[in-house]
Design an enzyme around this catalytic site. Structure first.
Site, mmCIF file in Angstrom:
data_model
loop_
_atom_site.group_PDB
_atom_site.id
_atom_site.type_symbol
_atom_site.label_atom_id
_atom_site.label_comp_id
_atom_site.label_asym_id
_atom_site.label_seq_id
_atom_site.Cartn_x
_atom_site.Cartn_y
_atom_site.Cartn_z
ATOM 1 N N LYS A 89 -14.061 -13.425 -9.702
ATOM 2 C CA LYS A 89 -13.220 -12.416 -9.057
ATOM 3 C C LYS A 89 -12.548 -13.003 -7.817
ATOM 4 O O LYS A 89 -13.158 -13.769 -7.059
ATOM 5 C CB LYS A 89 -14.089 -11.212 -8.683
ATOM 6 C CG LYS A 89 -13.330 -9.984 -8.207
ATOM 7 C CD LYS A 89 -14.306 -8.837 -7.995
ATOM 8 C CE LYS A 89 -13.638 -7.590 -7.439
ATOM 9 N NZ LYS A 89 -14.630 -6.493 -7.241
ATOM 10 N N SER B 10 -13.542 -2.133 -8.746
ATOM 11 C CA SER B 10 -12.509 -3.077 -8.383
ATOM 12 C C SER B 10 -12.493 -4.343 -9.238
ATOM 13 O O SER B 10 -11.550 -5.136 -9.170
ATOM 14 C CB SER B 10 -12.656 -3.457 -6.909
ATOM 15 O OG SER B 10 -13.903 -4.090 -6.650
ATOM 16 N N SER C 257 -18.124 -1.140 -8.813
ATOM 17 C CA SER C 257 -17.047 -2.067 -9.148
ATOM 18 C C SER C 257 -17.399 -3.102 -10.204
ATOM 19 O O SER C 257 -16.528 -3.836 -10.654
ATOM 20 C CB SER C 257 -16.558 -2.777 -7.883
ATOM 21 O OG SER C 257 -15.901 -1.867 -7.035
#
Length: 465
Positions: free
Chosen positions: A80, A155, A179
């Site tokens: 990420k 997210s 997330s």
């Protein structure tokens, strides 16, 4: 002909270890898949093919020398974009961080490297990693490969979309309010939020985090099989002295009775029929596998835990985050922070101290509950995955999202592990369930998850719709 990009991390690691395929062949297949489908979903926002192949060649050279290989040797994983990866920009979805190049790896990235993983690319996140929807003004919008009208989650929306579409076998994500778990739910894959302190993490490129994020934010894996989550967790959880929260807890705890508690409506949550059906089906699967499942009316306080999560988030740096959002000019982040302005500004000076005290009480209540009920089966969300952009439809959309995702928020301050298991489709919309266990008992979540998975999951990986 074998399509290597379709295989699980567990299978790829075995094939590479035994010499049936080379790490370079696996890397070439992963890069080919990325090139073929990423343009339609925008899951990976940065990658360097020459570096990917160099990592793979290093694995092949190590095997040729007879060196011991790590558990993820040659397995392509994604990272990420909100964590440091040496030589890459840690954007966190922000234009004003477009030049923030990391000089060293975050501990979780270093652990992937030590395990032999091949770092395939960097996955998208909303601005500030703030939402259950993945858009920003730097990298653009990530699409759900199962249905572009649905959010890919957030997210870690890029992570969920990537692993669902076959871009990498394991995806790294972070979770402070769902997330990891929510993108897994939305994209129809599995995702594990580990216990606080299980996986070390720290960004040298950024200021030290406030106490709220320190107590609630964790890194975790997303994957297409429960076995791959277990493999990823073992690699990611290795010690690193840079994270003072890391705990040397065993990854396998003592044997406990195979008992699970089913709670369909924790905190009075109004779940849609499809979610209730998924929960009851998961309970039947557990029973079939030899678990004893007891339905209960409610859990320990989850609404209060959710309110406490918001206190720790809003009361610890709200003004600075709001100012940064204005500087970035991201409308979705600004709208979300504006929605919380009044409660944030009304918080008294001792709000954080009181929240920390109350957190201890709630964590104790949950710990005692999870001693009696080793695994808890609850909704991931009260609804099926949201329409993309729901939180941009005004206050009603934000309220709906936070109510539906009560357990995404409320479990975070308790420090416990939670696992999303995808179980099926409603049309082409994914549905799944959430499993919770006591601190450092990810093994119990994974054991129950494997029992549920064994009776069937949605097809994956898939070609983006």
């Amino acid at each position: 002909m074998m399509q290597l990009w379709r295989l699980t991390a567990t299978d790829l690691a075995n094939l590479i270890r035994t010499g049936q395929v080379s790490a370079r062949e696996v890397a070439q297949a992963a890069l080919g898949r990325l090139d073929a489908v990423n343009g339609r979903i925008n899951a990976v926002v940065a990658h360097r093919p020459e570096e990917v192949l160099a990592q793979a060649d290093a694995v092949d050279a190590a095997r040729a020398r007879g060196d011991a290989l790590g558990p993820l040797a040659g397995v392509p994983v994604t990272i990420k974009v909100n964590v440091d990866q040496r030589g890459f920009v840690t954007t966190n979805g922000l234009r004003f961080q477009r030049d923030l190049v990391a000089s060293d790896d975050n501990p979780v990235v270093a652990n992937f490297r030590r395990a032999g993983a091949v770092l395939l690319g960097r996955t998208n996140t909303p601005a500030f990693s703030l939402r259950w929807f993945t858009t920003n003004q730097l990298h653009g919008e990530t699409k759900n490969p199962r249905d572009p009208a649905l959010t890919p989650g957030g997210s870690s929306g890029g992570a969920g979309a990537a692993v669902a579409a076959g871009i990498g076998a394991i995806a790294h994500g972070t979770d402070i309010a769902g997330s990891v778990r929510y993108p897994a739910y939305a994209c129809g894959v599995h995702g594990l939020r580990p216990s606080l302190g299980r996986i070390p993490a720290w960004n040298a490129s950024s200021p030290e985090r406030g106490i709220g994020p320190q107590l609630m934010a964790v890194s975790g894996p997303l994957a297409r099989s429960i076995a791959d989550l277990r493999l990823g967790l073992h690699a990611m959880a290795a010690a690193d002295p840079r994270d003072p929260w890391w705990v040397p807890a065993p990854l396998e705890g003592p044997a406990v009775p195979r008992r699970a508690a089913l709670c369909v409506r924790p905190g009075g949550l109004a779940v849609v029929p499809e979610v209730e059906a998924a929960l009851r089906e998961a309970a039947r699967r557990l029973t079939k596998a030899g678990w004893v499942v007891e339905e209960i009316a409610d859990t320990p306080p989850i609404r209060e835990a959710s309110a406490l999560q918001l206190q720790l988030w809003l009361g610890d740096g709200y003004e600075a985050t709001r100012a940064a959002a204005e500087r970035e000019g991201d409308p979705a982040a600004i709208d979300l922070l504006e929605y919380f302005r009044e409660p944030a500004e009304a918080m008294p000076p001792d709000a954080i101290a009181k929240a920390l005290i109350r957190r201890a009480t709630l964590a104790r209540e949950w710990s005692l509950f999870l001693t009696e009920h080793p695994v808890l089966l609850v909704p991931v969300s009260a609804e099926l995955p949201f329409p993309d952009g729901l939180d941009r439809t005004g206050e009603a959309g934000i309220e709906r999202a936070f109510e539906a995702n009560l357990l995404q928020v409320g479990l975070a301050p308790l420090g416990v592990p939670a696992l999303t298991v995808t179980t099926g489709l409603v049309g082409r919309t994914p549905v799944g369930v959430q499993l919770v266990a006591a601190r450092y008992r990810e093994d119990l979540c994974l054991a129950a998850g494997a029992a549920i998975e064994a009776s069937g999951v949605p097809e994956m990986p898939i070609d983006p719709v």
